[in-house]
Write an enzyme that holds these catalytic residues in place. Structure first.
Site, PDB file in Angstrom:
ATOM      1  N   HIS A 273     -24.708 -11.800  62.099  1.00  0.00           N
ATOM      2  CA  HIS A 273     -24.976 -11.003  63.525  1.00  0.00           C
ATOM      3  C   HIS A 273     -24.027 -11.645  64.639  1.00  0.00           C
ATOM      4  O   HIS A 273     -23.557 -12.672  64.672  1.00  0.00           O
ATOM      5  CB  HIS A 273     -26.552 -11.740  63.795  1.00  0.00           C
ATOM      6  CG  HIS A 273     -27.055 -11.793  65.409  1.00  0.00           C
ATOM      7  ND1 HIS A 273     -26.747 -13.039  66.241  1.00  0.00           N
ATOM      8  CD2 HIS A 273     -27.261 -10.832  66.164  1.00  0.00           C
ATOM      9  CE1 HIS A 273     -27.069 -12.475  67.411  1.00  0.00           C
ATOM     10  NE2 HIS A 273     -27.503 -11.195  67.417  1.00  0.00           N
TER      11      HIS A 273
ATOM     12  N   ARG B  33     -22.431  -9.966  75.627  1.00  0.00           N
ATOM     13  CA  ARG B  33     -23.449  -9.034  76.660  1.00  0.00           C
ATOM     14  C   ARG B  33     -23.359  -9.402  78.234  1.00  0.00           C
ATOM     15  O   ARG B  33     -22.579 -10.843  78.293  1.00  0.00           O
ATOM     16  CB  ARG B  33     -24.917  -9.411  76.456  1.00  0.00           C
ATOM     17  CG  ARG B  33     -25.378 -10.726  76.651  1.00  0.00           C
ATOM     18  CD  ARG B  33     -26.834 -11.107  76.097  1.00  0.00           C
ATOM     19  NE  ARG B  33     -27.132 -12.496  76.191  1.00  0.00           N
ATOM     20  CZ  ARG B  33     -27.036 -13.433  75.082  1.00  0.00           C
ATOM     21  NH1 ARG B  33     -26.497 -12.850  74.022  1.00  0.00           N
ATOM     22  NH2 ARG B  33     -27.405 -14.512  75.183  1.00  0.00           N
TER      23      ARG B  33
ATOM     24  N   HIS C 247     -17.027 -21.534  60.748  1.00  0.00           N
ATOM     25  CA  HIS C 247     -16.963 -22.391  61.766  1.00  0.00           C
ATOM     26  C   HIS C 247     -15.798 -22.891  62.362  1.00  0.00           C
ATOM     27  O   HIS C 247     -15.426 -23.060  63.499  1.00  0.00           O
ATOM     28  CB  HIS C 247     -17.778 -23.756  61.502  1.00  0.00           C
ATOM     29  CG  HIS C 247     -19.281 -23.674  61.861  1.00  0.00           C
ATOM     30  ND1 HIS C 247     -19.855 -23.691  62.865  1.00  0.00           N
ATOM     31  CD2 HIS C 247     -20.441 -23.172  60.824  1.00  0.00           C
ATOM     32  CE1 HIS C 247     -21.292 -23.487  62.905  1.00  0.00           C
ATOM     33  NE2 HIS C 247     -21.518 -23.157  61.576  1.00  0.00           N
TER      34      HIS C 247
ATOM     35  N   HIS D   3     -41.479 -22.668  63.153  1.00  0.00           N
ATOM     36  CA  HIS D   3     -42.489 -23.129  61.930  1.00  0.00           C
ATOM     37  C   HIS D   3     -42.240 -23.519  60.506  1.00  0.00           C
ATOM     38  O   HIS D   3     -42.880 -24.037  59.834  1.00  0.00           O
ATOM     39  CB  HIS D   3     -43.583 -22.133  62.328  1.00  0.00           C
ATOM     40  CG  HIS D   3     -42.967 -20.603  61.682  1.00  0.00           C
ATOM     41  ND1 HIS D   3     -42.543 -19.858  62.643  1.00  0.00           N
ATOM     42  CD2 HIS D   3     -43.072 -20.070  60.674  1.00  0.00           C
ATOM     43  CE1 HIS D   3     -42.065 -18.568  61.855  1.00  0.00           C
ATOM     44  NE2 HIS D   3     -42.468 -18.761  60.747  1.00  0.00           N
TER      45      HIS D   3
ATOM     46  N   ASN E 191     -39.650  -1.617  77.273  1.00  0.00           N
ATOM     47  CA  ASN E 191     -39.486  -0.060  76.826  1.00  0.00           C
ATOM     48  C   ASN E 191     -38.344   0.108  76.426  1.00  0.00           C
ATOM     49  O   ASN E 191     -37.868   1.397  76.502  1.00  0.00           O
ATOM     50  CB  ASN E 191     -40.247   0.691  77.964  1.00  0.00           C
ATOM     51  CG  ASN E 191     -40.742   2.041  77.772  1.00  0.00           C
ATOM     52  OD1 ASN E 191     -40.879   2.210  76.181  1.00  0.00           O
ATOM     53  ND2 ASN E 191     -40.653   2.999  78.249  1.00  0.00           N
TER      54      ASN E 191
ATOM     55  N   ARG F 255     -35.352   1.054  73.233  1.00  0.00           N
ATOM     56  CA  ARG F 255     -35.436   2.076  72.184  1.00  0.00           C
ATOM     57  C   ARG F 255     -35.869   1.238  70.833  1.00  0.00           C
ATOM     58  O   ARG F 255     -34.905   0.523  70.372  1.00  0.00           O
ATOM     59  CB  ARG F 255     -33.940   2.833  72.242  1.00  0.00           C
ATOM     60  CG  ARG F 255     -34.279   3.875  71.006  1.00  0.00           C
ATOM     61  CD  ARG F 255     -32.827   4.506  70.939  1.00  0.00           C
ATOM     62  NE  ARG F 255     -32.805   5.699  69.718  1.00  0.00           N
ATOM     63  CZ  ARG F 255     -32.477   5.616  68.905  1.00  0.00           C
ATOM     64  NH1 ARG F 255     -31.894   4.483  68.397  1.00  0.00           N
ATOM     65  NH2 ARG F 255     -32.506   6.546  67.533  1.00  0.00           N
TER      66      ARG F 255
END
Lengths: 300, 300
Positions: free
Chosen positions: B102, B106, B143, B173, B259, B261
């Site tokens: 991943h 941004r 790393h 959890h 809201n 996509r």
């Protein structure tokens, strides 16, 4: 009527439902995991796997108590101690034509002293159906059965609890329900002891409706043939089910945040699910027709 | 340097990464879905499916702007308008021995007037690896590569961003990380224009690290043979990945609540996942050994 009386009945409900589901399946049996909660109470998680019909199912009883966890303090502000007991069920069948079903019945009691009188108490619960391929006759039968069970106690219950269910089990970001609804109710607070008896009778009736209504719906569909295409659609619907439970379900969040037993809480998740980018059912396909059922509608 | 300049570079990054991944895969190619956001801006969701290695992957560019949504107002209190642009990537390989990866880079800019000067701005991002079967050499290489990229900009970055990543990508959890970490950073606010250039150079370096580091790790593992057992473990780890994204990931919640996509946001979910009640890896198995990697540890 004490919380122990109610918990004891929930435990007997768990037993009768696991027996009923074993009879329905005809092959697999439940195994039991009894667990203790460090802070007070515990439960009995019963799971059935790889049955003739029931690919993965859980029928959980729990009765936990102790100091009020921070995350539910807002539900009943002043109380310092609580009891929570209930039965929670999710069944994932293998055959995509057999609906997923969920039921929960629960009772909460709040106290200022660990062994003092209850300062607040309420029942909650619900039962809802999530077919990948809804059959109109089954959906009507399911809602009709629930309406009749409700009507025997209060004619106002079904209309109110049906709408509550439609709203609660909505996957907001998908703008659709996770299934075809049923009934959902919460915070039914008895006004006095007679009212507590009355509400408890209602909750018992809902609990006892589970095996007969699901047996009928399973038996109507268990012999329908299916293939890869139906499995794929089932995986998609199970993915949506997962989204609902992990993003919106208050019971799941309550369990995760109060250090509950993870395997009991997440037993509700499907054995296999899939996410296919931008899947759109073919026009006029069975899958496209199914989508119309996942919007609120009057069924009785 | 304007937000348009940064957005334009993010768009070129999307292009170079999709090209790099197509070369790596050797079979499948990305398809592009360009979308508009009603309230302002839009994006380009590029998805690859059923490749030789890449079972499902998305490389999303977006640049959205307009009135500040309520759910992010707390991030920068006074602003009324915003720009958000970035590239977000999740790759789910078919072979369980090839890690999930991943990455996100941004940039946010806040304004009091739609076309006024920025009143607040920051960069964020990160890159993390989620192998079902972690290989120590791969984890160290991953790393080490990230540390070197960070060190070229600020020796304080890697130690801080590595810990941040360990904390952020924890499935609370489950008391474990969703993978073996990497780096995560947010709210890197430039003090002046020179600082904005400096932070942007850092973010570009991270973005450009993606293809070479992942290509190396994929090529080390892509020819390893696997069977049912490895697929089952992969499904379990993908189930945990799903739990993280739906329960904890702020980016996912941000998207669902503004809201966004849906198919672009949830492209991060795995093509298939499984939940097996109370699964415990066998003692000394490959699966049990994997678990030790999902706790924070120094890798360089």
């Amino acid at each position: 009527m004490t919380v122990e009386t109610i918990a004891s009945w929930f435990r007997s409900l768990q037993q009768s439902i696991t027996s009923g589901l074993e009879t329905l399946d005809g092959k697999a049996v439940f195994r039991s995991d009894v667990w203790q909660r460090q802070e007070g109470g515990g439960g009995d998680t019963r799971v059935i796997l790889d049955g003739d019909i029931l690919e993965k199912g859980g029928v959980n009883f729990s009765h936990v108590h102790g100091v009020m966890p921070e995350v539910i303090r807002s539900e009943s502000r002043s109380a310092k101690f609580f009891h929570a007991t209930g039965v929670s069920i999710v069944i994932h069948p293998d055959n995509p034509y057999v609906p997923v079903i969920h039921m929960n019945v629960r009772y909460f009691e709040m106290r200022d002293e660990p062994d003092g009188p209850a300062t607040d108490a309420w029942f909650g619960g619900g039962i809802d159906l999530s077919p990948a391929y809804p059959q109109e006759a089954d959906v009507r039968f399911f809602h009709q059965t629930l309406k009749e069970a409700c009507d025997r106690h209060d004619p106002a219950f079904y209309p109110e609890f049906k709408i509550w269910c439609d709203e609660y089990f909505t996957i907001v970001h998908r703008r659709q329900m996770r299934g075809v609804g049923g009934i959902f109710f919460d915070h039914l607070r008895p006004e006095d002891e007679a009212d507590r008896e009355r509400l408890f009778r209602f909750v018992r009736e809902i609990g006892e409706t589970f095996v007969p209504v699901y047996t009928e719906i399973v038996n109507r569909n268990r012999n329908r043939a299916f293939g890869e295409r139906q499995k794929q659609w089932q995986y998609i619907r199970r993915g949506y089910y997962t989204e609902f439970n992990l993003v919106y379900d208050r019971g799941t969040h309550f369990g995760l945040k109060t250090n509950g037993r993870i395997e009991s809480i997440l037993m509700s998740l499907p054995p296999q699910a899939g996410w296919y980018y931008n899947f759109q059912p073919e026009e006029n396909s069975e899958e496209e027709q199914a989508l119309a059922f996942f919007q609120p509608k009057e069924w009785v």
